[in-house]
Enzyme design. Structure first.
Site, PDB file in Angstrom:
ATOM      1  N   TYR A 155      -2.429   4.837  -3.792  1.00  8.71           N
ATOM      2  CA  TYR A 155      -3.126   4.067  -2.744  1.00  8.71           C
ATOM      3  C   TYR A 155      -3.902   4.991  -1.804  1.00  8.71           C
ATOM      4  CZ  TYR A 155      -3.999  -0.309  -0.284  1.00  8.71           C
ATOM      5  OH  TYR A 155      -4.601  -1.414   0.267  1.00  8.71           O
ATOM      6  N   LYS A 162      -6.128   1.199   5.722  1.00  7.89           N
ATOM      7  CA  LYS A 162      -5.364   0.005   6.115  1.00  7.89           C
ATOM      8  C   LYS A 162      -4.589   0.254   7.413  1.00  7.89           C
ATOM      9  CE  LYS A 162      -6.424  -2.861   2.739  1.00  7.89           C
ATOM     10  NZ  LYS A 162      -7.480  -3.861   2.986  1.00  7.89           N
TER      11      LYS A 162
END
Ligand code: NAP
Length: 260
Positions: A155, A162
């Site tokens: 990720y 995020k």
């Protein structure tokens, strides 16, 4: 009468019928909202327009959130056509695939800038143009993922983006709260979409998420959509600045230690 009856809302980030934004669209349509959409370039218009028309969209215009001129034009058209906005959903993210595949420590300045710009700053850029069209009781929602606060293999820079998006959600909630505008994020569990296919070994991630979740399964785009409809509605009038998990309870556990 649905919980969004009489409300006009923008849903930004439909790529196809697998998009989380499409799950949100179906829930908002069912709950009575009048909807508007963006598409990213002509190629995408061919896919987005038929979907938007199938839910009687009254606003469908091009928008690349990395382009300030397009942003200004898009929201000027919203004002011209609708006059005001009751809600906005931001369901947009992008990172270079290499930045997700390579070691995190090798992230380039440009890949960092791109991921943060499109996946985090764009929410602020949309909010600053949407807020003047909103009155008290309006609501904004963005989409985030657990990789913001825990490390998730593959990720990488998107997790950093995020984290910035979640912090931006809180600061937007603080800034727009006195105007009666609520701002929240939904942290969705993994769902197979176009954007998700950029994350390395997504199949394994889905497997681990299902086994480690409280409900022993993954979530659907419809479940995320239903939660968004609630957060956008007056039913959530006391909720702002929240990161609301729709992940079958995965985030409260330690995962499944038996799974690689
Ligand atoms: P998706 O269908 O691929 O949606 C991502 C959208 O972002 C696409 O419509 C994409 O358009 C758009 N986008 C990218 N760059 C853009 C730009 N410069 N301007 C305007 N739009 C742009 O994937 P999704 O999974 O539904 O993703 C929606 C949101 O949910 C993202 O924020 C994602 O991080 C988040 N999320 C996803 C998951 C998951 O497992 N799927 C879990 C948690 C959170 P193009 O396709 O044309 O590039």
């Amino acid at each position: 009468m649905g919980i969004l009856a009489g409300k006009k809302g923008l849903i930004l980030g439909i790529a196809n019928d697998k998009s989380i934004a499409w799950g949100v669209t179906q829930a908002c349509k069912r709950e009575g909202a009048e909807l508007g959409f963006n598409y990213l370039g002509e190629m995408l218009e061919k896919r987005v327009r038929p979907l938007a028309e199938s839910v009687d969209a009254t606003f469908i215009e091009p928008l690349d959130v990395s382009d300030d001129t397009q942003m200004d034009d898009f929201f000027a058209k919203v004002e011209q056509q609708w006059g005001h906005l009751d809600f906005m959903v931001h369901s947009i993210a992008f990172a270079n695939k290499d930045a997700l595949r390579n070691r995190f420590s090798t992230t380039s300045r440009e890949d960092f800038r791109l991921a943060l710009d499109i996946s985090a700053y764009s929410f602020i850029a949309c909010a600053q143009r949407a807020a003047p069209l909103m009155k008290a009781g309006s609501s904004m929602v963005t989409m985030t993922y657990l990789g913001a606060e825990r490390t998730v293999p593959g990720y990488n820079v998107m997790g950093v983006a995020k984290a910035a998006l979640e912090a931006s959600t809180r600061y937007l909630a603080q800034d727009l709260g006195p105007d009666g505008i609520r701002v929240n994020a939904i942290s969705a569990g993994p769902i197979r979409t176009l954007a998700a296919s950029a994350v390395g070994d997504f199949r394994k991630l889905m497997e681990k998420s299902a086994r480690g979740s409280m409900l022993k399964r993954n979530v659907t785009q419809d479940e995320v959509g239903n939660t968004a409809a609630y957060l956008l509605s007056d039913m959530a009038s006391g909720v702002s600045g929240e990161v609301h998990y729709v992940d079958a309870g995965f985030h409260i556990g330690v995962g499944d230690p038996g799974i690689e």
